[in-house]
Scaffold this motif. Structure first.
Motif, PDB file in Angstrom:
ATOM      1  N   ALA A 121      66.552  63.031  66.699  1.00 16.70           N
ATOM      2  CA  ALA A 121      65.548  62.301  67.544  1.00 16.70           C
ATOM      3  C   ALA A 121      66.039  60.584  67.749  1.00 16.70           C
ATOM      4  O   ALA A 121      66.742  60.178  66.618  1.00 16.70           O
ATOM      5  N   GLY A 122      65.949  60.264  68.811  1.00 19.08           N
ATOM      6  CA  GLY A 122      66.353  58.654  69.215  1.00 19.08           C
ATOM      7  C   GLY A 122      68.064  58.644  69.058  1.00 19.08           C
ATOM      8  O   GLY A 122      68.667  59.345  69.667  1.00 19.08           O
ATOM      9  N   HIS A 123      68.472  57.490  68.270  1.00 15.34           N
ATOM     10  CA  HIS A 123      70.075  57.726  68.040  1.00 15.34           C
ATOM     11  C   HIS A 123      70.514  58.601  67.262  1.00 15.34           C
ATOM     12  O   HIS A 123      70.446  58.594  65.885  1.00 15.34           O
ATOM     13  N   SER A 124      71.106  59.586  67.838  1.00 18.38           N
ATOM     14  CA  SER A 124      71.512  60.746  67.000  1.00 18.38           C
ATOM     15  C   SER A 124      72.644  61.670  67.955  1.00 18.38           C
ATOM     16  O   SER A 124      72.771  61.525  69.068  1.00 18.38           O
TER      17      SER A 124
ATOM     18  N   PHE B 191      75.121  62.955  62.983  1.00  9.66           N
ATOM     19  CA  PHE B 191      73.986  61.785  62.397  1.00  9.66           C
ATOM     20  C   PHE B 191      72.774  61.765  62.979  1.00  9.66           C
ATOM     21  O   PHE B 191      72.517  62.511  64.163  1.00  9.66           O
ATOM     22  N   GLY B 192      71.917  61.356  62.444  1.00  5.52           N
ATOM     23  CA  GLY B 192      70.293  61.316  62.776  1.00  5.52           C
ATOM     24  C   GLY B 192      69.423  61.181  61.572  1.00  5.52           C
ATOM     25  O   GLY B 192      69.832  60.178  60.929  1.00  5.52           O
ATOM     26  N   ARG B 193      68.136  61.231  62.146  1.00  5.21           N
ATOM     27  CA  ARG B 193      67.165  60.615  61.201  1.00  5.21           C
ATOM     28  C   ARG B 193      66.942  61.703  59.934  1.00  5.21           C
ATOM     29  O   ARG B 193      66.433  62.886  60.030  1.00  5.21           O
ATOM     30  N   GLY B 194      67.085  61.124  58.673  1.00  2.00           N
ATOM     31  CA  GLY B 194      67.045  61.901  57.612  1.00  2.00           C
ATOM     32  C   GLY B 194      65.730  61.681  56.715  1.00  2.00           C
ATOM     33  O   GLY B 194      64.842  61.162  57.211  1.00  2.00           O
TER      34      GLY B 194
ATOM     35  N   ARG C  80      73.528  70.442  72.352  1.00  7.30           N
ATOM     36  CA  ARG C  80      72.358  71.040  73.051  1.00  7.30           C
ATOM     37  C   ARG C  80      71.035  70.677  72.195  1.00  7.30           C
ATOM     38  O   ARG C  80      69.805  70.546  72.936  1.00  7.30           O
ATOM     39  N   ALA C  81      70.948  70.625  71.119  1.00  3.66           N
ATOM     40  CA  ALA C  81      69.932  70.269  70.180  1.00  3.66           C
ATOM     41  C   ALA C  81      69.358  68.631  70.448  1.00  3.66           C
ATOM     42  O   ALA C  81      68.250  68.152  70.771  1.00  3.66           O
ATOM     43  N   CYS C  82      70.364  67.834  70.850  1.00  2.00           N
ATOM     44  CA  CYS C  82      70.034  66.296  71.182  1.00  2.00           C
ATOM     45  C   CYS C  82      69.711  66.355  72.668  1.00  2.00           C
ATOM     46  O   CYS C  82      68.885  65.509  72.932  1.00  2.00           O
ATOM     47  N   CYS C  83      70.296  67.342  73.598  1.00  2.00           N
ATOM     48  CA  CYS C  83      69.723  66.914  74.952  1.00  2.00           C
ATOM     49  C   CYS C  83      68.598  67.828  75.386  1.00  2.00           C
ATOM     50  O   CYS C  83      68.080  67.287  76.359  1.00  2.00           O
ATOM     51  N   ASP C  84      67.995  68.493  74.376  1.00  2.00           N
ATOM     52  CA  ASP C  84      66.676  69.212  74.754  1.00  2.00           C
ATOM     53  C   ASP C  84      65.637  68.097  74.753  1.00  2.00           C
ATOM     54  O   ASP C  84      65.673  66.963  74.108  1.00  2.00           O
ATOM     55  N   VAL C  85      64.572  68.431  75.520  1.00  2.00           N
ATOM     56  CA  VAL C  85      63.532  67.404  75.551  1.00  2.00           C
ATOM     57  C   VAL C  85      62.562  67.430  74.417  1.00  2.00           C
ATOM     58  O   VAL C  85      62.245  68.504  73.724  1.00  2.00           O
ATOM     59  N   LYS C  86      62.637  66.357  73.844  1.00  2.00           N
ATOM     60  CA  LYS C  86      61.929  66.141  72.372  1.00  2.00           C
ATOM     61  C   LYS C  86      60.317  66.701  72.444  1.00  2.00           C
ATOM     62  O   LYS C  86      59.791  66.067  73.810  1.00  2.00           O
TER      63      LYS C  86
END
Length: 816
Positions: free
Chosen positions: A753-756, A781-784, A810-816
């Motif tokens: 989420a965000g910068h990841s 990298f991401g939010r831990g 794909r996990a980063c590009c999908d709509v959160k």
């Protein structure tokens, strides 16, 4: 031994039969034929051979049943990285071995091989003998099944061939030579065993049995039906109690245990039918327990602790708030908001739709048993809240710790959807449910109107409230003292009826049912362990223990003889089996020339002649024994022993291994084969769960870069194996595949989420990593759990690296 800590670094067991069997297998693998021991020149030089032996950890003593039945962990630490599993290979040791046989075993005056030492009384040894009897019976049944198969016309060609051979044999065979008939078939069977021995199939008997036991243990958790059972979610909240005093009138510390009993409300016959249809109904499934209330008769519980089974189910199913257990900022906000809206501590548990087994009969032919689902309202299950207390008296063995039960039938929850109120605590094991319709006290209204449960607890602890409570309790003391009760809330959420069941719902039902069946088997194993340890106390009674010890050793001796005779013809000891084969071939030739009745006649006459000589030569033998002197005795020592042939035969038989000797020799090889088969089975179940239930975008084994724990190594990092999945926008990892299968807590998680996303290699990493590692490293990298984090993963090859990178993108590009 470890020279630093003086503790065992590993153990290997060298038995006489193990060393001999190693030599026999080596000769069979190279198709080398050795001479019988009595035909070998005793002056032949001894050859020393190098052998690599495996050192194992976690064994208790290295001898006896402890060595071959050790399966528990050697370390009580909760960290699996530091614990070792019993039987793990800790190293290898290279030794030189030589086998030398005593030439006096088959000399003119042979020495007698001593009998095996008797075992001490042990319940495990008795169980071992029983299993050996079962193995012999199983072999006999396999012969019988083979015969039935040959005459059953399941294979028309085989049955027709055996029929023609049998008829031809009966018409043309001369009954005078019937004695050669069994010898002929025994030789044919030995030829088959000889081919199996020298083609490497002899070891399969032991590895296959272990493999079969391992597969049956894994498949025992599988379901005995193929229909879909819908899943309902039960939500239970146990709030407080009143007048909860033991029969001795002494208040104690109270706790409420919440369980799910699938057959609670049925009579004996109905319970048997339910258990026969549904294996999950064999035990009561523990859902959770409240915290300890302290010494009081009116407890207030503010926490419910989930059981191990509830925890495993929660970890295995992604729809039970599993992904929100790992703290992050967004999840904490949602969880805090939900906790503020809840008045009572509660716990949820999945229950399965009831089923029954039916059998439709058409004429005289009965069809196989069928399983069908029943309406939820016909369920015989119930939620059981059992009140337990701890006081001064129940610590003694004669006093119990159960105050009573409260039963909430599932059928009542199906009809009403939700129940709430005061319920009377009835006797243990009751099937009744008694709700008390009494006026709610001011305290109860305060709890319902309070903004949070914590405010109510603070108010309960205030001095003013204690005074009010004392005054009101005196008024209702007579009424409440006769009615021990608890205040609870229970709710059942059923799925919407739908003819088109999704794969996710089907897999959810399967996972829940298999986990419940697994809990059933774990409970049964624990009961067997308790029974086994209790029976071991019989050894303390001298008379009973002595009788059981004699029975155990006599049974073991009989089984040893039976197994030795069987192994004498199956080429477990090739040189001795060849001798038996040659003797049987000569006997077959004689029986083919001499009519059987003459052979029987010669045996009868020889028996009477032997007894005649023994009876009428006894006086002459006594006179000879009286007049013999020391010189004559010395001279007789050099002469051949009259019982030498009998001693040769006994030594010949005692050198044959028993089935237990062979089982111990092939034990670890069989364990390895069984473990490989188990891994294949577990991998299939894991893939189905990840694809159908978890909807995982990617999963697999990788290595994670961690700081090096040892200061002696110059490298600053190390690679540790993990099992990871990408589900939704999360990257979650466990210590191993087994930890994921067992429902253990994951080691960590990254939320995309965000910068990841993906990260490149830093100059420091380019300098630290080797060229081969650089081609296979993926940085994400991401939010831990503690803010932004970055991890480095090492894949197996470039293709695996591309798959992981694509899944992260794909996990980063999908709509959160």
């Amino acid at each position: 031994l470890n020279a630093t800590t003086d503790k065992p670094a590993g153990t290997t067991l060298l038995t006489t039969q193990g060393l001999l069997q190693f030599e026999r297998d080596l000769l069979a693998a190279t198709q080398t034929y050795s001479l019988p021991p009595f035909a070998v020149d005793p002056k032949e030089p001894i050859v020393r051979k190098g052998v690599v032996l495996e050192l194992r950890t976690g064994v208790k003593s290295g001898f006896g049943l402890d060595y071959f039945n050790a399966t528990k962990s050697n370390d009580s630490s909760s960290d699996r990285r530091t614990s070792t599993q019993a039987g793990e290979i800790s190293g290898l040791i290279d030794v030189d071995l030589c086998l030398e046989e005593n030439p006096k075993l088959y000399s003119s005056n042979p020495i007698t091989v001593p009998d095996r030492p008797p075992d001490d009384f042990n319940i495990d040894t008795i169980q071992l003998h029983i299993s050996r009897i079962g193995a012999i019976v199983e072999d006999l049944m396999s012969f019988a099944n083979t015969y039935v198969y040959m005459i059953s016309w399941d294979n028309p060609a085989l049955t027709s061939l055996t029929l023609m051979l049998s008829v031809t044999f009966c018409l043309r065979f001369n009954a005078e030579y019937i004695g050669s008939f069994p010898i002929f078939f025994l030789l044919l069977y030995m030829l088959y065993l000889w081919a199996a021995r020298y083609t490497g199939k002899f070891q399969l008997r032991w590895t296959k049995k272990k493999k079969k036991d391992g597969v049956s243990k894994d498949t025992s958790n599988e379901l005995n039906y193929s229909i879909h059972r819908s899943v309902g979610m039960v939500e239970v909240a146990v709030w407080r109690g009143k007048a909860l005093i033991s029969e001795h009138g002494i208040p104690g510390s109270l706790m409420a245990s919440i369980s799910w009993d699938p057959a609670r409300l049925g009579n004996k016959k109905e319970k048997e039918l339910v258990i026969a249809s549904d294996h999950t109904a064999k035990i009561t499934h523990h859902i959770g327990s409240t915290d300890n209330s302290g010494v009081t008769s009116s407890p207030v519980w503010n926490q419910i602790l989930q059981s191990d089974e509830s925890r495993r189910l929660k970890q295995l199913l992604p729809t039970t708030n599993f992904l929100y257990e790992l703290s992050n900022e967004g999840d904490e906000i949602n969880r805090d908001t939900n906790e503020q809206n809840e008045k009572y501590p509660k716990i949820t548990f999945p229950v399965l739709q009831p089923i029954e087994t039916t059998s439709k009969t058409l004429g005289k032919t009965s069809s196989p048993a069928l399983v069908r689902t029943l309406p939820w309202k016909s369920s015989r299950g119930a939620i059981v809240i059992q009140l337990r207390f701890t006081d001064v008296l129940n610590k003694l063995p004669l006093f119990g710790d159960v105050l009573g039960d409260v039963v909430i039938p599932i059928s009542e929850l199906v009809q009403n959807g939700e129940v709430e109120g005061w319920y009377r605590v009835l006797e243990k094991g009751t099937q009744k449910s008694e709700r008390i319709f009494c006026m709610m006290s001011d305290q109860d209204e305060d709890v319902q109107n309070s903004d949070s449960f914590g405010e109510f607890l603070a108010k309960m602890a205030s001095p003013e409230n204690e005074k009010e409570d004392d005054s009101k309790s005196k008024e209702n003391e007579k009424k409440e003292i006769e009615n021990p009760m608890i205040y609870l809330k229970a709710k059942l959420k059923l799925p919407e009826p739908n003819d088109n069941v999704s794969d996710e719902d089907k897999e959810t039902s399967i996972v829940i049912a298999e986990e419940m069946v697994r809990s059933v088997h774990m409970s049964q194993d624990n009961r067997l362990g308790i029974i086994s340890s209790s029976l071991s106390t019989l050894n303390s009674f001298r008379g009973v223990g002595g009788n059981l010890l004699g029975l155990q050793n006599q049974l073991g001796a009989v089984l040893d003889i039976i197994e030795m005779i069987r192994n004498l013809i199956n080429f477990s000891c090739p040189e001795k089996s060849i001798c038996i084969f040659i003797c049987l071939a000569v006997l077959l030739f004689l029986l083919a020339l001499i009519p059987t009745r003459y052979v029987i006649l010669g045996g009868i006459i020889g028996q009477y002649a032997a007894t005649f000589m023994s009876a009428y030569s006894s006086k002459q033998d006594k006179i000879s024994n009286e007049v013999c002197d020391e010189d004559l005795l010395a001279q007789n020592e050099d002469e051949p022993d009259s019982n030498a042939i009998f001693t040769w035969l006994m030594n010949f038989l005692k050198s044959i291994p028993t089935d237990e000797d062979l089982r111990r020799f092939y034990f670890w090889e069989a364990c390895q084969v069984s473990e490989q088969e188990r891994e294949v089975h577990e991998r299939k179940k894991r893939n189905d769960r990840l694809n159908k239930l978890w909807k995982a975008q990617w999963f697999g084994d990788v290595e994670m870069k961690v700081k090096c724990k040892s200061s002696e190594i110059s490298m600053t990092y190390d690679w540790e194996g993990i099992f990871a999945i990408i589900i939704g926008h999360r990257f979650i990892w466990w210590e191993s595949e087994k930890c994921f299968d067992d429902g253990d807590q994951p080691l960590g998680m990254i939320f995309f989420a965000g910068h990841s996303g993906l990260a490149g290699l830093s100059p420091l990493e380019l300098r630290e990593l080797s060229r081969d590692e650089i081609k296979k490293v993926v940085n994400i990298f991401g939010r831990g759990s503690k803010g932004q984090m970055k991890i480095s993963l090492l894949t197996t090859d470039a293709i695996a690296k591309d798959r992981l990178e694509n899944a992260v993108i794909r996990a980063c590009c999908d709509v959160k």
